[in-house]
Design a protein around this motif. Structure first.
Motif, short mmCIF file in Angstrom:
data_model
loop_
_atom_site.label_atom_id
_atom_site.label_comp_id
_atom_site.label_asym_id
_atom_site.label_seq_id
_atom_site.Cartn_x
_atom_site.Cartn_y
_atom_site.Cartn_z
N GLY A 102 0.78 -1.24 0.00
CA GLY A 102 0.00 0.00 0.00
C GLY A 102 0.80 1.28 0.00
N GLU A 111 -12.11 3.29 -0.27
CA GLU A 111 -12.85 3.48 -1.51
C GLU A 111 -14.25 4.04 -1.26
OE1 GLU A 111 -13.07 3.60 -5.58
OE2 GLU A 111 -11.34 3.12 -4.29
N LYS A 141 -4.00 4.17 4.58
CA LYS A 141 -4.53 2.83 4.45
C LYS A 141 -3.56 1.80 5.04
CE LYS A 141 -4.55 1.07 0.32
NZ LYS A 141 -4.91 0.86 -1.09
N SER A 166 -8.82 -1.05 2.67
CA SER A 166 -8.98 -0.65 1.27
C SER A 166 -10.43 -0.35 0.93
CB SER A 166 -8.45 -1.76 0.35
OG SER A 166 -7.09 -2.00 0.56
#
Length: 395
Positions: free
Chosen positions: A196, A280, A201, A276
């Motif tokens: 990442g 989003e 994150k 994740s």
């Protein structure tokens, strides 16, 4: 795509490079160990050879092997390299091999002057192990692309930490539990950073993973205190106590440290997936409140925890299949089975690891809400999303 300046590259890569150098020096220091000699191996080595002839076979008409084979082996390594030696190969399942002409074998060789005593230890399967490991890493890189390469590097780093950090520190008398916590933290940070990058994150996933692993250890400790099962109830305790007498290894904590390492992968998978997904969701719908984002993350985590807990329990159960089959075949009473140490340990490992998975979900979601709900976090995610879209258009 915008080209990064040298200053930006230095800012990003200087800290991890410095940390890597310091970690390498640390690994070198802790591996400077003088091991106590448990077995006298003077003059005894394991060497490679190839079977050139079967002098006396032990294959029976019904296809089984009884006793020993007498074979000729051309030595490929060691002080007898190039020589052809007559040796024996037992028919055991743990040692020896059913030799055929042309088979590559490992020979246990004891040399004293001109006298040489040998026996076939096993078939030489090292190249098979390396081949399949290489094929797996290749498949991971080809299918996963850039992320696959990063995942492969993380896997290699994790394996190296277990061999080069966990084992030396435990051997030197450090607490196996806290050493495993340290190894889990280091491998989590490196693996998730590779996947990442230095982002919120990654921080969220790392925090959730470490919390889940520690929760697994605490659950196992409570189970141990309540059930009377400890690290001294394992099947190979006699050999471990020898290590305790010789080098002071804390054998009682090995069971729980192994549990932490075993649960690391599943907990990391849950934590990274949640981190994740929430990132989003936050990017696509920035109007969500903290409460709405938290419950959105919980809904995502609930779908994951069921399958991952099932995976972990089945993994521990799969390792106990032979024992379960023996119990079934001997028709042992239920009270004997459920109260046996081996069954208790398997249950403790599966349930404690699942505790870590389940309880890592709210911890990861809470960390995500805390870090993602800042104005700066939303701007960063939008900028990255726009950059990804631009890269896709160029591609």
């Amino acid at each position: 795509m915008k080209t990064k300046t040298p200053a930006a590259l230095l800012k990003r890569w200087a800290p991890p490079v410095v940390l890597l150098i310091l970690f390498t020096l640390f690994v070198i220091a802790i591996n400077d160990v003088d091991k106590a000699q448990l077995v006298v191996r003077e003059g005894q080595t394991f060497e490679k050879g190839v079977v050139t002839a079967i002098i006396q076979d032990n294959l029976q008409p019904n296809g089984t092997r009884v006793g020993e084979q007498v074979v000729e082996v051309q030595m490929l390594t060691g002080v007898r390299k190039g020589q052809t030696l007559e040796t024996t190969s037992s028919s055991g399942y743990l040692f020896g091999a059913g030799c055929t002409v042309g088979m590559h074998v490992v020979v246990l060789q004891s040399v004293a002057g001109d006298s040489t005593i040998t026996s076939v230890y096993s078939q030489d399967r090292g190249w098979v192990i390396y081949l399949f490991a290489g094929l797996y890493l290749l498949a991971l890189c080809l299918v996963g692309g850039k992320q696959g390469v990063k995942g492969a590097l993380g896997l290699v780093f994790t394996f190296a930490c277990i061999i080069l950090v966990y084992l030396p520190l435990v051997y030197q008398g450090c607490s196996p539990f806290w050493v495993s916590v340290f190894v889990c933290i280091i491998t989590t940070v490196v693996t998730l950073w590779l996947i990442g990058g230095p982002t919120r994150k990654t921080v969220v996933a790392t925090g959730g993973t470490v919390a889940g692993v520690i929760i697994s250890g605490l659950a196992a400790t409570l189970f141990s205190m309540a059930s009377g099962i400890s690290g001294y109830n394992v099947s190979d305790i006699e050999s471990l106590l020898t290590l305790w007498n010789v080098s002071g290894i804390q054998v009682g904590g090995l069971l729980f440290s192994g549990l932490l390492i075993s649960s690391l992968g599943a907990v990391m998978d849950v934590a990274m997936s949640i981190a994740s997904s929430i990132a989003e969701v936050r990017t696509q719908n920035p109007s969500l409140t903290r409460k709405e984002l938290f419950w959105a993350g919980m809904h995502i985590g609930r779908d994951m925890m069921g399958t991952d807990s099932n995976t972990l329990i089945l993994a521990f159960a799969g390792g106990s299949v032979s024992m379960l089959l023996l119990d079934y075949a001997y028709d042992l009473p239920y009270l004997q089975i459920i109260n046996s140490n081996n069954i208790g340990i398997a249950i403790m490992q599966g349930i404690s690891g699942s505790f870590g998975i389940v309880l890592s979900v709210p911890v990861t979601v809470a960390l995500a809400v805390l870090l993602y709900m800042t104005p700066g976090a939303l701007r960063e995610e939008k900028a990255k999303a726009a950059l990804r879209e631009k890269d896709q258009e160029i591609a």
